[in-house]
Scaffold this motif. Structure first.
Motif, mmCIF file in Angstrom:
data_model
loop_
_atom_site.group_PDB
_atom_site.id
_atom_site.type_symbol
_atom_site.label_atom_id
_atom_site.label_comp_id
_atom_site.label_asym_id
_atom_site.label_seq_id
_atom_site.Cartn_x
_atom_site.Cartn_y
_atom_site.Cartn_z
ATOM 1 N N VAL A 100 9.722 6.023 1.460
ATOM 2 C CA VAL A 100 8.940 5.643 2.806
ATOM 3 C C VAL A 100 8.452 6.773 3.463
ATOM 4 O O VAL A 100 9.085 7.472 3.825
ATOM 5 C CB VAL A 100 9.666 4.457 3.644
ATOM 6 C CG1 VAL A 100 8.891 4.199 4.828
ATOM 7 C CG2 VAL A 100 10.214 3.274 2.972
ATOM 8 N N ASN A 101 7.008 6.814 3.649
ATOM 9 C CA ASN A 101 6.562 7.903 4.466
ATOM 10 C C ASN A 101 5.731 7.394 5.947
ATOM 11 O O ASN A 101 5.130 8.351 6.396
ATOM 12 C CB ASN A 101 5.879 9.010 3.562
ATOM 13 C CG ASN A 101 4.561 8.443 3.127
ATOM 14 O OD1 ASN A 101 4.209 7.364 3.414
ATOM 15 N ND2 ASN A 101 3.977 9.112 2.148
ATOM 16 N N TYR A 152 3.283 10.590 -1.704
ATOM 17 C CA TYR A 152 2.615 9.343 -1.844
ATOM 18 C C TYR A 152 3.510 8.110 -2.084
ATOM 19 O O TYR A 152 3.647 7.770 -2.952
ATOM 20 C CB TYR A 152 1.546 9.573 -2.886
ATOM 21 C CG TYR A 152 0.385 8.651 -3.010
ATOM 22 C CD1 TYR A 152 -0.563 8.540 -1.914
ATOM 23 C CD2 TYR A 152 0.371 7.438 -3.822
ATOM 24 C CE1 TYR A 152 -1.605 7.557 -1.953
ATOM 25 C CE2 TYR A 152 -0.794 6.591 -3.631
ATOM 26 C CZ TYR A 152 -1.625 6.763 -2.709
ATOM 27 O OH TYR A 152 -2.867 5.541 -2.832
ATOM 28 N N GLU A 153 3.809 7.591 -0.724
ATOM 29 C CA GLU A 153 4.680 6.752 -0.756
ATOM 30 C C GLU A 153 4.565 5.515 -0.071
ATOM 31 O O GLU A 153 3.337 5.140 0.504
ATOM 32 C CB GLU A 153 6.241 7.406 -0.214
ATOM 33 C CG GLU A 153 6.537 8.616 -1.178
ATOM 34 C CD GLU A 153 7.879 9.324 -0.455
ATOM 35 O OE1 GLU A 153 8.854 9.570 -1.042
ATOM 36 O OE2 GLU A 153 7.944 9.619 0.682
ATOM 37 N N VAL A 166 0.857 -0.846 -0.073
ATOM 38 C CA VAL A 166 0.114 0.076 -0.121
ATOM 39 C C VAL A 166 0.927 1.104 0.092
ATOM 40 O O VAL A 166 2.168 1.230 0.375
ATOM 41 C CB VAL A 166 -0.754 0.041 1.312
ATOM 42 C CG1 VAL A 166 -2.022 -0.979 1.322
ATOM 43 C CG2 VAL A 166 -0.154 -0.033 2.607
ATOM 44 N N GLN A 167 0.270 2.444 -0.474
ATOM 45 C CA GLN A 167 0.898 3.595 -0.520
ATOM 46 C C GLN A 167 0.038 4.613 0.448
ATOM 47 O O GLN A 167 -1.285 4.269 0.343
ATOM 48 C CB GLN A 167 1.228 4.388 -1.759
ATOM 49 C CG GLN A 167 2.475 3.281 -2.460
ATOM 50 C CD GLN A 167 2.948 3.894 -3.707
ATOM 51 O OE1 GLN A 167 1.985 4.388 -4.670
ATOM 52 N NE2 GLN A 167 4.191 3.821 -3.781
ATOM 53 N N SER A 168 0.563 5.648 1.026
ATOM 54 C CA SER A 168 -0.195 6.618 1.889
ATOM 55 C C SER A 168 0.315 7.918 1.560
ATOM 56 O O SER A 168 1.469 8.062 1.230
ATOM 57 C CB SER A 168 -0.302 6.158 3.203
ATOM 58 O OG SER A 168 1.278 6.110 3.725
ATOM 59 N N VAL A 169 -0.501 8.847 1.789
ATOM 60 C CA VAL A 169 -0.216 10.222 1.951
ATOM 61 C C VAL A 169 0.871 10.708 2.876
ATOM 62 O O VAL A 169 0.520 10.284 3.903
ATOM 63 C CB VAL A 169 -1.433 11.219 1.901
ATOM 64 C CG1 VAL A 169 -1.102 12.675 1.782
ATOM 65 C CG2 VAL A 169 -2.362 10.844 0.644
#
Length: 418
Positions: free
Chosen positions: A400-401, A359-360, A347-350
């Motif tokens: 990565v965030n 968006y990583e 998955v990626q997230s804001v």
């Protein structure tokens, strides 16, 4: 030579606690094995147990009445608290007459002799991963047959940061055998391209490993035997006939081998739990840094990088995982955390970086404490340890965030995510 003159069979009726029953018996230094409730009287007679332990019975009583007619001592409804251990001890010692003297020293003697009988004058090739299971297998077989053992290390491209170099250096010095190192990263990634199903990934990785292994083994001449570090939990979780446990996940070394495998398997650890394998390693004289190395799955990062595998994703995961392991080594949990690693989620997230939207990717940290790897609890890291792990990943690993911590027990979760 017999593994022991005393053996207890744990007859499983589908209980979630069946493995715990087996562990409790072995903790009292009595050898035991699990069998399914469909076991026949003839099979029991062939296994020659001195007693039977029945798990609780959610499936209903489907046991062949002829089993009870064998007249073996039986124990039903055992509980796993303190009173249950006393009841079990009395059953083993007083009812079954067990001497309770099953030790790793005895097992080592038995296993070495069994390897000699199986192999004869033949040669054995062993796949080294650098993990404790394959290391113990190599050490045991070397003691059994000496220089008729050759070790092959396949770099799948799915290993942790710096591990291929470490494995090559360690085993070229530790074992007086041929060590053949193969770089097969491109082959593995090409065969895994587009594959997202975890069971399919495991089977492809296992089959590709065998292909590489067999190709290299051909160069060694006539070596009809293949040594594997299969252990008892691998067999149970793979749903192999003989116990009622359903398939949890396919282990590449259990039921994932091609039908046309050209080797006869040598699996001297197949009756041992993980902590018993470590005890055996110490008994065989392996250095502590190998014996206590945290377990690493056969498919490697292939089951910690969820979804399709690419070199870019694996490299990202390698960096995050290295940070987790570095911070673990600095903490008070370096010896008590049984398995600690990073997982790249699909998955990626804001997020926000330098005042701008991102968006990583998201990384999960997983750490558990366990004795047998059949059940496990999550590690209670102090917040500052988790914070340091997360801060370093977010600042040092591009792409990565977000970092999360997995607080799931086994069961219901497994230790690995795939």
């Amino acid at each position: 030579m017999s593994i022991t003159r005393e053996k207890i069979l744990v007859v499983d009726f589908g209980s979630k606690s069946a493995q715990l029953y087996a562990r409790r018996i072995r903790e009292q230094q009595v050898f035991c094995q699990m069998v399914g409730h469909e076991v026949t009287p003839r099979q029991i007679q062939d296994m020659a147990p001195v007693g039977l332990v029945f798990t609780d019975n959610p499936l209903g009583n489907r046991l062949d009445p002829a089993v009870l007619a064998l007249g073996l001592p039986t124990l039903e409804g055992m509980t796993l608290d303190e009173d249950g251990n006393r009841k079990l001890s009395a059953f083993l010692k007083e009812t079954c007459g067990c001497q309770c003297d099953w030790t790793m020293e005895k097992f080592a003697e038995y296993a070495i002799e069994e390897v000699r009988q199986q192999v004869g004058e033949g040669r054995v090739v062993c796949g080294l991963s650098g993990g404790v299971d394959s290391s113990v297998v190599a050490a045991l077989i070397y003691k059994a047959i000496g220089n008729r053992l050759s070790c092959i290390f396949v770099d799948t491209g799915l290993m942790r940061k710096g591990e291929p170099e470490s494995v090559t250096e360690t085993f070229s010095k530790q074992f007086q055998t041929d060590l053949h190192a193969i770089n097969a990263e491109s082959l593995f990634l090409s065969r895994l391209a587009g594959v997202t199903d975890p069971q399919q990934k495991r089977k492809i990785i296992g089959a590709t490993f065998i292909d590489c292994f067999a190709e290299e083994a051909k160069k060694l001449g006539d070596a009809p035997f293949l040594a594997q570090g299969t252990i008892y939990p691998d067999i149970i979780e793979s749903g192999i006939p003989g116990c009622n446990a359903k398939v949890i996940k396919h282990h590449h070394n259990v039921g994932g081998l091609p039908d046309d495998l050209k080797f006869d398997l040598v699996e001297p650890l197949k009756d041992l739990f993980k902590d018993e394998v470590r005890q055996l390693g110490l008994t065989l004289g392996l250095p502590a840094e190998i014996v206590w190395r945290q377990p690493f799955p056969g498919p490697g990062l292939g089951v910690r990088c969820l979804g399709e595998l690419t070199k870019a994703k694996l490299d990202l995961l390698r960096e995050a995982d290295a940070i987790v392991r570095e911070e673990l080594a600095k903490s008070e949990f370096a010896k008590t955390a049984s398995q600690t690693f990073a997982v790249l989620l699909p998955v990626q997230s804001v997020g926000v970086r330098n005042g701008e939207r991102t968006y990583e990717n998201a990384i999960a940290i997983r750490s558990v404490q366990t004795t047998d790897f059949m059940t496990a609890n999550w590690t209670r890291f102090p917040y500052d340890v988790l914070e340091t792990m997360a801060d370093r990943i977010l600042s040092e690993v591009p792409g990565v965030n977000r970092v999360v911590y997995d607080i799931s027990k086994k069961p219901s979760a497994t230790i690995e995510w795939e």
